[in-house]
Design an enzyme around this catalytic site. Structure first.
Site, PDB file in Angstrom:
ATOM      1  N   TYR A 131      13.795  93.046 -26.064  1.00 53.34           N
ATOM      2  CA  TYR A 131      12.366  93.381 -26.032  1.00 53.34           C
ATOM      3  C   TYR A 131      11.791  93.115 -27.417  1.00 53.34           C
ATOM      4  CZ  TYR A 131      13.513  95.841 -21.651  1.00 53.34           C
ATOM      5  OH  TYR A 131      13.952  96.166 -20.393  1.00 53.34           O
TER       6      TYR A 131
ATOM      7  N   LEU B 144       6.254 101.254 -11.330  1.00 57.01           N
ATOM      8  CA  LEU B 144       4.847 101.237 -10.936  1.00 57.01           C
ATOM      9  C   LEU B 144       4.417  99.862 -10.470  1.00 57.01           C
ATOM     10  CD1 LEU B 144       3.373 102.849 -14.179  1.00 57.01           C
ATOM     11  CD2 LEU B 144       3.764 104.029 -12.016  1.00 57.01           C
ATOM     12  N   GLY B 145       5.049  98.863 -11.052  1.00 53.38           N
ATOM     13  CA  GLY B 145       4.608  97.475 -11.031  1.00 53.38           C
ATOM     14  C   GLY B 145       3.826  97.036  -9.830  1.00 53.38           C
TER      15      GLY B 145
HETATM   16  N1  LIG Z   1      16.480  96.165 -16.644  1.00 52.68           N
HETATM   17  C1  LIG Z   1      15.575  95.212 -16.545  1.00 52.68           C
HETATM   18  O1  LIG Z   1      15.887  94.036 -16.262  1.00 52.68           O
HETATM   19  C2  LIG Z   1      14.154  95.566 -16.779  1.00 52.68           C
HETATM   20  C3  LIG Z   1      13.117  94.663 -16.433  1.00 52.68           C
HETATM   21  C4  LIG Z   1      11.796  95.046 -16.662  1.00 52.68           C
HETATM   22  C5  LIG Z   1      11.520  96.298 -17.205  1.00 52.68           C
HETATM   23  N2  LIG Z   1      12.541  97.140 -17.552  1.00 52.68           N
HETATM   24  C6  LIG Z   1      12.286  98.482 -18.106  1.00 52.68           C
HETATM   25  O2  LIG Z   1      11.478  99.187 -17.201  1.00 52.68           O
HETATM   26  C7  LIG Z   1      10.346  99.736 -17.875  1.00 52.68           C
HETATM   27  C8  LIG Z   1       9.175  99.781 -16.917  1.00 52.68           C
HETATM   28  O3  LIG Z   1       8.993  98.536 -16.295  1.00 52.68           O
HETATM   29  P1  LIG Z   1       7.657  97.686 -16.448  1.00 52.68           P
HETATM   30  O4  LIG Z   1       6.933  98.103 -17.683  1.00 52.68           O
HETATM   31  O5  LIG Z   1       8.021  96.275 -16.285  1.00 52.68           O
HETATM   32  O6  LIG Z   1       6.835  98.081 -15.149  1.00 52.68           O
HETATM   33  P2  LIG Z   1       6.004  99.383 -14.725  1.00 52.68           P
HETATM   34  O7  LIG Z   1       6.385 100.563 -15.550  1.00 52.68           O
HETATM   35  O8  LIG Z   1       6.161  99.504 -13.262  1.00 52.68           O
HETATM   36  O9  LIG Z   1       4.512  98.948 -14.991  1.00 52.68           O
HETATM   37  C9  LIG Z   1       3.966  98.784 -16.264  1.00 52.68           C
HETATM   38  C10 LIG Z   1       2.572  98.252 -16.050  1.00 52.68           C
HETATM   39  O10 LIG Z   1       1.787  99.252 -15.421  1.00 52.68           O
HETATM   40  C11 LIG Z   1       0.642  99.533 -16.207  1.00 52.68           C
HETATM   41  N3  LIG Z   1       0.425 100.988 -16.169  1.00 52.68           N
HETATM   42  C12 LIG Z   1       1.261 101.959 -16.605  1.00 52.68           C
HETATM   43  N4  LIG Z   1       0.732 103.171 -16.384  1.00 52.68           N
HETATM   44  C13 LIG Z   1      -0.465 102.966 -15.798  1.00 52.68           C
HETATM   45  C14 LIG Z   1      -1.483 103.834 -15.336  1.00 52.68           C
HETATM   46  N5  LIG Z   1      -1.342 105.155 -15.420  1.00 52.68           N
HETATM   47  N6  LIG Z   1      -2.599 103.281 -14.787  1.00 52.68           N
HETATM   48  C15 LIG Z   1      -2.725 101.932 -14.688  1.00 52.68           C
HETATM   49  N7  LIG Z   1      -1.789 101.061 -15.095  1.00 52.68           N
HETATM   50  C16 LIG Z   1      -0.678 101.574 -15.658  1.00 52.68           C
HETATM   51  C17 LIG Z   1       0.955  99.046 -17.590  1.00 52.68           C
HETATM   52  O11 LIG Z   1      -0.205  98.624 -18.235  1.00 52.68           O
HETATM   53  P3  LIG Z   1      -0.796  99.424 -19.527  1.00 52.68           P
HETATM   54  O12 LIG Z   1       0.028  98.978 -20.685  1.00 52.68           O
HETATM   55  O13 LIG Z   1      -2.212  98.982 -19.558  1.00 52.68           O
HETATM   56  O14 LIG Z   1      -0.641 100.884 -19.240  1.00 52.68           O
HETATM   57  C18 LIG Z   1       1.890  97.868 -17.331  1.00 52.68           C
HETATM   58  O15 LIG Z   1       1.144  96.705 -17.073  1.00 52.68           O
HETATM   59  C19 LIG Z   1      10.143  98.807 -19.082  1.00 52.68           C
HETATM   60  O16 LIG Z   1       9.444  99.475 -20.081  1.00 52.68           O
HETATM   61  C20 LIG Z   1      11.580  98.484 -19.446  1.00 52.68           C
HETATM   62  O17 LIG Z   1      12.101  99.514 -20.252  1.00 52.68           O
HETATM   63  C21 LIG Z   1      13.833  96.788 -17.332  1.00 52.68           C
END
Ligand SMILES: NC(=O)c1ccc[n+]([C@@H]2O[C@H](COP(=O)([O-])OP(=O)(O)OC[C@H]3O[C@@H](n4cnc5c(N)ncnc54)[C@H](OP(=O)(O)O)[C@@H]3O)[C@@H](O)[C@H]2O)c1
Length: 239
Positions: free
Chosen positions: A14, A161-162
């Site tokens: 990251y 959340l994605g």
């Molecule tokens: N193991 C793997 O291969 C892998 C892959 C991907 C991710 N990850 C991990 O998983 C974590 C979470 O995944 P992710 O960040 O990809 O997806 P996520 O948590 O499902 O979604 C994040 C997205 O949602 C938005 N968001 C968050 N809270 C919100 C709210 N209350 N209202 C509106 N929009 C909101 C964020 O935008 P804003 O910034 O505008 O809030 C961002 O665009 C990452 O931080 C990482 O640590 C792991």
């Protein structure tokens, strides 16, 4: 931390490296009880360019690098980011097991794996967590989540959340009635779905972080949990 967060998920890729460095800059020396989980074995060599590298040599370097950047003597949770198709899975796990024996890693986890990987790894070393993509809208790994729950392994859904932002009629209805946001309902559903669930919602906004963390205090009523669980989140074309 002030909101009660005691688990942070990161990875060397990251940034690369930026996320680990920022965590240390902001929080070290770390408060007692904070668990930082990092990952290695999947390099990001340029924007959007991911390269598998879970060779014994690279994993050893990755652990040393994360220890340095996070300013730690021991990594609480080190997760193999993804199995490397060009490296024996056993060799990757044996290397991580050795680093754990040396005290550089406290607990080992896996990410982006199948049930077969989990069971194969557990023949070599104890596994405490599995991190796969999972959310209200994406339940492909339901059976692995169930397996983790049965085996006492934490399940860390990434992108929790994605895909929910596209909107779902039942989610919207529940949110309206409960006076929460749809994303809070989606997080509350995850938390009720399994005792093994450890969601890691990602955000770059303090207001979103607060909103998401508040969802941990919301108890989804039985009737809504049932109705939301029965939703088939797949698009009609894929059912
Ligand atoms: N193991 C793997 O291969 C892998 C892959 C991907 C991710 N990850 C991990 O998983 C974590 C979470 O995944 P992710 O960040 O990809 O997806 P996520 O948590 O499902 O979604 C994040 C997205 O949602 C938005 N968001 C968050 N809270 C919100 C709210 N209350 N209202 C509106 N929009 C909101 C964020 O935008 P804003 O910034 O505008 O809030 C961002 O665009 C990452 O931080 C990482 O640590 C792991």
């Amino acid at each position: 931390m002030e909101l009660g967060v005691n688990f942070i998920d990161t990875a060397d890729s990251y940034g690369p490296y930026v996320s680990e460095e920022l965590i240390a800059e902001a929080l070290a020396p770390y408060p007692a009880g904070l668990v930082i989980g990092t990952k290695g074995g999947w390099e990001r060599v340029g924007p959007g360019q991911w390269v598998h590298n879970a060779s014994p040599k690279h994993l050893q370097e990755a652990v040393e690098g994360s220890l340095k950047r996070l300013r730690l003597h021991q990594i609480d949770l080190f997760q193999l980011h993804i199995p490397d198709p060009a490296v024996s899975f056993d060799a990757s796990m044996e290397t991580l097991a050795r680093l754990r024996e040396q005290g550089k890693i406290r607990h080992l986890g896996l990410s982006n794996v199948t049930l077969e990987h989990v069971e194969r790894a557990r023949k070599i070393v104890p596994i405490v967590s599995v991190q796969n993509r999972y959310s209200f809208a994406d339940r492909e790994w339901d059976f692995l989540l169930n397996h983790c729950e049965q085996q006492g392994i934490a399940f860390i859904p990434w992108a929790p959340l994605g895909q929910n932002r596209q909107g779902n009629e039942v989610l919207e209805r529940a949110a309206k009635e409960l006076e929460w946001t749809p994303l809070q309902v989606a997080l509350a559903w995850l938390l009720r779905r399994s005792s093994a669930m450890l969601p890691i919602p990602g955000t770059s906004s303090a207001a979103h972080a607060e909103e998401n963390i508040r969802a941990a205090g919301l108890k989804l009523p039985d009737a809504w949990f049932k109705e939301l669980s029965e939703v088939n989140p797949l698009p009609a074309s894929l059912r």
